[in-house]
Motif scaffolding. Structure first.
Motif, PDB file in Angstrom:
ATOM      1  N   GLY A 134      37.222  36.625  34.259  1.00 55.49           N
ATOM      2  CA  GLY A 134      38.554  36.871  34.791  1.00 55.49           C
ATOM      3  C   GLY A 134      38.920  38.352  34.728  1.00 55.49           C
ATOM      4  O   GLY A 134      38.431  39.097  33.880  1.00 55.49           O
ATOM      5  N   GLY A 135      39.792  38.769  35.629  1.00 51.27           N
ATOM      6  CA  GLY A 135      40.251  40.153  35.656  1.00 51.27           C
ATOM      7  C   GLY A 135      41.413  40.378  34.689  1.00 51.27           C
ATOM      8  O   GLY A 135      42.312  39.547  34.582  1.00 51.27           O
ATOM      9  N   GLY A 136      41.370  41.478  33.970  1.00 55.85           N
ATOM     10  CA  GLY A 136      42.445  41.795  33.036  1.00 55.85           C
ATOM     11  C   GLY A 136      43.737  42.138  33.770  1.00 55.85           C
ATOM     12  O   GLY A 136      43.730  42.721  34.851  1.00 55.85           O
ATOM     13  N   GLY A 137      44.859  41.755  33.189  1.00 56.63           N
ATOM     14  CA  GLY A 137      46.154  42.047  33.802  1.00 56.63           C
ATOM     15  C   GLY A 137      46.750  43.342  33.291  1.00 56.63           C
ATOM     16  O   GLY A 137      46.499  43.760  32.153  1.00 56.63           O
ATOM     17  N   SER A 138      47.515  43.987  34.128  1.00 55.68           N
ATOM     18  CA  SER A 138      48.265  45.163  33.691  1.00 55.68           C
ATOM     19  C   SER A 138      49.534  44.703  32.983  1.00 55.68           C
ATOM     20  O   SER A 138      49.757  43.501  32.790  1.00 55.68           O
ATOM     21  N   LEU A 139      50.378  45.635  32.623  1.00 59.15           N
ATOM     22  CA  LEU A 139      51.624  45.265  31.960  1.00 59.15           C
ATOM     23  C   LEU A 139      52.546  44.486  32.882  1.00 59.15           C
ATOM     24  O   LEU A 139      53.434  43.773  32.415  1.00 59.15           O
ATOM     25  N   ALA A 140      52.329  44.624  34.198  1.00 57.32           N
ATOM     26  CA  ALA A 140      53.246  43.978  35.132  1.00 57.32           C
ATOM     27  C   ALA A 140      52.557  43.056  36.132  1.00 57.32           C
ATOM     28  O   ALA A 140      53.238  42.315  36.836  1.00 57.32           O
ATOM     29  N   GLU A 141      51.217  43.088  36.193  1.00 56.54           N
ATOM     30  CA  GLU A 141      50.506  42.348  37.225  1.00 56.54           C
ATOM     31  C   GLU A 141      49.418  41.467  36.623  1.00 56.54           C
ATOM     32  O   GLU A 141      48.786  41.825  35.629  1.00 56.54           O
ATOM     33  N   ALA A 142      49.202  40.316  37.247  1.00 56.20           N
ATOM     34  CA  ALA A 142      48.100  39.444  36.838  1.00 56.20           C
ATOM     35  C   ALA A 142      46.795  39.945  37.427  1.00 56.20           C
ATOM     36  O   ALA A 142      46.764  40.536  38.509  1.00 56.20           O
ATOM     37  N   GLY A 143      45.702  39.704  36.719  1.00 54.37           N
ATOM     38  CA  GLY A 143      44.390  39.981  37.266  1.00 54.37           C
ATOM     39  C   GLY A 143      43.957  38.864  38.203  1.00 54.37           C
ATOM     40  O   GLY A 143      44.724  37.947  38.509  1.00 54.37           O
ATOM     41  N   GLY A 144      42.718  38.929  38.659  1.00 52.25           N
ATOM     42  CA  GLY A 144      42.178  37.892  39.535  1.00 52.25           C
ATOM     43  C   GLY A 144      41.264  36.952  38.768  1.00 52.25           C
ATOM     44  O   GLY A 144      40.579  37.353  37.817  1.00 52.25           O
ATOM     45  N   ASP A 145      41.246  35.695  39.173  1.00 49.06           N
ATOM     46  CA  ASP A 145      40.340  34.729  38.550  1.00 49.06           C
ATOM     47  C   ASP A 145      38.890  35.026  38.929  1.00 49.06           C
ATOM     48  O   ASP A 145      38.598  35.524  40.031  1.00 49.06           O
ATOM     49  N   GLY A 146      37.976  34.721  38.016  1.00 45.60           N
ATOM     50  CA  GLY A 146      36.563  34.858  38.316  1.00 45.60           C
ATOM     51  C   GLY A 146      36.074  33.748  39.226  1.00 45.60           C
ATOM     52  O   GLY A 146      36.676  32.674  39.316  1.00 45.60           O
ATOM     53  N   ALA A 147      34.976  34.011  39.910  1.00 45.61           N
ATOM     54  CA  ALA A 147      34.426  33.046  40.871  1.00 45.61           C
ATOM     55  C   ALA A 147      33.469  32.073  40.192  1.00 45.61           C
ATOM     56  O   ALA A 147      32.965  32.311  39.092  1.00 45.61           O
ATOM     57  N   ILE A 148      33.198  30.973  40.887  1.00 47.67           N
ATOM     58  CA  ILE A 148      32.273  29.938  40.410  1.00 47.67           C
ATOM     59  C   ILE A 148      30.844  30.306  40.808  1.00 47.67           C
ATOM     60  O   ILE A 148      30.591  30.806  41.900  1.00 47.67           O
ATOM     61  N   GLY A 149      29.893  30.026  39.910  1.00 46.89           N
ATOM     62  CA  GLY A 149      28.490  30.259  40.207  1.00 46.89           C
ATOM     63  C   GLY A 149      27.883  29.141  41.039  1.00 46.89           C
ATOM     64  O   GLY A 149      28.486  28.085  41.269  1.00 46.89           O
ATOM     65  N   GLY A 150      26.667  29.352  41.506  1.00 45.02           N
ATOM     66  CA  GLY A 150      25.961  28.350  42.297  1.00 45.02           C
ATOM     67  C   GLY A 150      25.344  27.271  41.429  1.00 45.02           C
ATOM     68  O   GLY A 150      25.065  27.476  40.241  1.00 45.02           O
ATOM     69  N   GLY A 151      25.120  26.085  42.004  1.00 45.65           N
ATOM     70  CA  GLY A 151      24.501  24.974  41.298  1.00 45.65           C
ATOM     71  C   GLY A 151      22.990  24.966  41.451  1.00 45.65           C
ATOM     72  O   GLY A 151      22.357  26.015  41.622  1.00 45.65           O
ATOM     73  N   ILE A 152      22.408  23.777  41.396  1.00 45.70           N
ATOM     74  CA  ILE A 152      20.953  23.612  41.448  1.00 45.70           C
ATOM     75  C   ILE A 152      20.601  22.647  42.576  1.00 45.70           C
ATOM     76  O   ILE A 152      21.238  21.598  42.737  1.00 45.70           O
ATOM     77  N   ILE A 153      19.569  22.997  43.337  1.00 53.44           N
ATOM     78  CA  ILE A 153      18.993  22.108  44.346  1.00 53.44           C
ATOM     79  C   ILE A 153      17.517  21.940  44.019  1.00 53.44           C
ATOM     80  O   ILE A 153      16.791  22.939  43.929  1.00 53.44           O
ATOM     81  N   THR A 154      17.071  20.711  43.812  1.00 55.87           N
ATOM     82  CA  THR A 154      15.650  20.463  43.606  1.00 55.87           C
ATOM     83  C   THR A 154      15.257  19.188  44.342  1.00 55.87           C
ATOM     84  O   THR A 154      15.756  18.106  44.049  1.00 55.87           O
ATOM     85  N   ILE A 155      14.402  19.332  45.346  1.00 52.32           N
ATOM     86  CA  ILE A 155      13.987  18.212  46.178  1.00 52.32           C
ATOM     87  C   ILE A 155      12.462  18.208  46.281  1.00 52.32           C
ATOM     88  O   ILE A 155      11.817  19.250  46.156  1.00 52.32           O
ATOM     89  N   ALA A 156      11.908  17.025  46.504  1.00 51.43           N
ATOM     90  CA  ALA A 156      10.461  16.901  46.640  1.00 51.43           C
ATOM     91  C   ALA A 156      10.151  15.883  47.716  1.00 51.43           C
ATOM     92  O   ALA A 156      10.732  14.793  47.754  1.00 51.43           O
ATOM     93  N   GLY A 157       9.236  16.223  48.611  1.00 53.43           N
ATOM     94  CA  GLY A 157       8.819  15.325  49.685  1.00 53.43           C
ATOM     95  C   GLY A 157       7.405  15.638  50.103  1.00 53.43           C
ATOM     96  O   GLY A 157       6.937  16.776  49.945  1.00 53.43           O
ATOM     97  N   VAL A 158       6.725  14.643  50.653  1.00 58.72           N
ATOM     98  CA  VAL A 158       5.348  14.865  51.096  1.00 58.72           C
ATOM     99  C   VAL A 158       5.315  15.949  52.163  1.00 58.72           C
ATOM    100  O   VAL A 158       4.524  16.896  52.099  1.00 58.72           O
ATOM    101  N   THR A 159       6.210  15.846  53.149  1.00 55.77           N
ATOM    102  CA  THR A 159       6.302  16.856  54.203  1.00 55.77           C
ATOM    103  C   THR A 159       7.752  17.300  54.319  1.00 55.77           C
ATOM    104  O   THR A 159       8.646  16.466  54.508  1.00 55.77           O
ATOM    105  N   ILE A 160       7.998  18.582  54.193  1.00 54.70           N
ATOM    106  CA  ILE A 160       9.350  19.117  54.266  1.00 54.70           C
ATOM    107  C   ILE A 160       9.424  20.160  55.381  1.00 54.70           C
ATOM    108  O   ILE A 160       8.605  21.083  55.439  1.00 54.70           O
ATOM    109  N   THR A 161      10.406  19.971  56.256  1.00 58.90           N
ATOM    110  CA  THR A 161      10.647  20.939  57.337  1.00 58.90           C
ATOM    111  C   THR A 161      12.108  21.353  57.283  1.00 58.90           C
ATOM    112  O   THR A 161      13.005  20.505  57.392  1.00 58.90           O
ATOM    113  N   ILE A 162      12.337  22.641  57.098  1.00 59.83           N
ATOM    114  CA  ILE A 162      13.702  23.156  56.982  1.00 59.83           C
ATOM    115  C   ILE A 162      13.929  24.218  58.056  1.00 59.83           C
ATOM    116  O   ILE A 162      13.295  25.281  58.035  1.00 59.83           O
TER     117      ILE A 162
END
Length: 319
Positions: free
Chosen positions: A249-277
């Motif tokens: 998160g972003g630190g706030g000044s004496l008069a202003e709020a900071g900004g919220d931090g962003a969310i990170g990415g998750g996980i994708i794991t797939i397996a198939g005999v033949t994969i076409t993307i």
């Protein structure tokens, strides 16, 4: 086979050979409308070398293939593919012994066993969001083809960003070490929060770490008080899989709020005999909020993607 003086019987898991891609028992699956994944999952714990996993979901059943993942805490990123021998009242009995001790912060997800999977053009399969206990992971098997002309997305489904400060210090992002607290230090791969500027301007928060180190936040006018970027996490060979760290998160000044931090990415794991993307596979972190007054929140780190196939044709949009 005897264990602790008790006779036990097991069936062998051939997942390393002919059964690696599942048995196709869940049939064919076509994603023809935008869909948020709703897996069978649970928090879990278990001891290395044993054949039981404590987990609760009435939909667990024998012969399901599962992914066990230490999402946070000790050994974060470690995982194992296993098979359920039986499930009774909160206890999964496994075909294979646990490869490590899974502690608080671990989750177990059923890997559906499809014949063929098709993600239609213009349609998106989205990961369930991580809620601090489960979520953030898309995983399935196919003993035939996986064809992705649409999108598989885990962007901003991983570790959550830190809360902004208002006339106060901000919070670290969530990361591999767990939930954040008010601190400018990194929280595992989560970014640190910016401290409050006690005289005038605010201080920026640290960016979330992913596969590499996140950036540290910019300092304000006086002492170094920008949040520290998250640490690197995961392994390049994907023997460990981690979420992207959230942005502090972003630190706030004496008069202003900071900004919220962003969310990170998750996980994708797939397996198939033949994969076409030819579509998109993405697990990016988000951009931190940038208010007009206080310091901006840190960006989230990218997550992990693991694709296994006998034959794979991958497009250029793997992000």
């Amino acid at each position: 086979w005897t264990e602790n003086g008790n006779l036990r019987s097991y069936k062998f898991d051939l997942s390393t050979t002919s059964n690696y891609f599942g048995d196709g028992s869940d049939g064919a699956w076509t994603v023809s409308t935008d869909t948020t994944d709703a897996p069978i999952d649970s928090a879990c714990t278990g001891t290395s070398g044993t054949y039981t996993l404590s987990a609760t979901n009435v939909s667990f059943a024998a012969d399901q293939v599962i992914l066990i993942h230490q999402t946070q805490g000790s050994g974060a990123g470690a995982w194992q593919k296993n098979t359920i021998l039986s499930y009774v009242a909160g206890t999964i009995t496994l075909v294979n012994a646990l490869n490590m001790t899974y502690t608080t912060g671990a989750q177990v997800i059923v890997m559906k066993q499809y014949t063929n999977v098709t993600i239609n053009s213009g349609k998106t399969l989205t990961a369930k969001a991580w809620n601090g206990t489960v979520g953030g992971i898309i995983t399935f098997l196919a003993n035939g083809t996986i064809t992705v002309t649409g999108n598989i997305i885990a962007t901003q489904k991983g570790f959550r960003g830190g809360a902004a400060g208002f006339a106060a210090a901000a919070t670290q992002a969530e990361g591999t070490a767990g939930a954040g607290s008010v601190s400018r230090s990194a929280n595992g791969n989560g970014g640190g929060g910016g401290l409050r500027e006690t005289v005038g301007s605010a201080h920026d928060a640290g960016g979330g770490g992913g596969g590499g180190n996140g950036s540290s936040g910019t300092d304000g006018s006086f002492n170094p008080q920008g949040g520290i970027g998250g640490n690197s996490s995961g392994a390049t060979d994907l023997t460990t899989l981690t979420f992207g760290g959230g942005g502090g998160g972003g630190g706030g000044s004496l008069a202003e709020a900071g900004g919220d931090g962003a969310i990170g990415g998750g996980i994708i794991t797939i397996a198939g005999v033949t994969i076409t993307i030819s579509g998109t596979i993405a697990t990016n972190g988000g951009t931190g909020n940038s208010p007009s007054g206080g310091a901006g929140g840190g960006g989230g780190g990218g997550g992990s993607v693991l694709i296994k196939a006998q034959t794979a044709t991958l497009g250029a949009t793997l992000i």
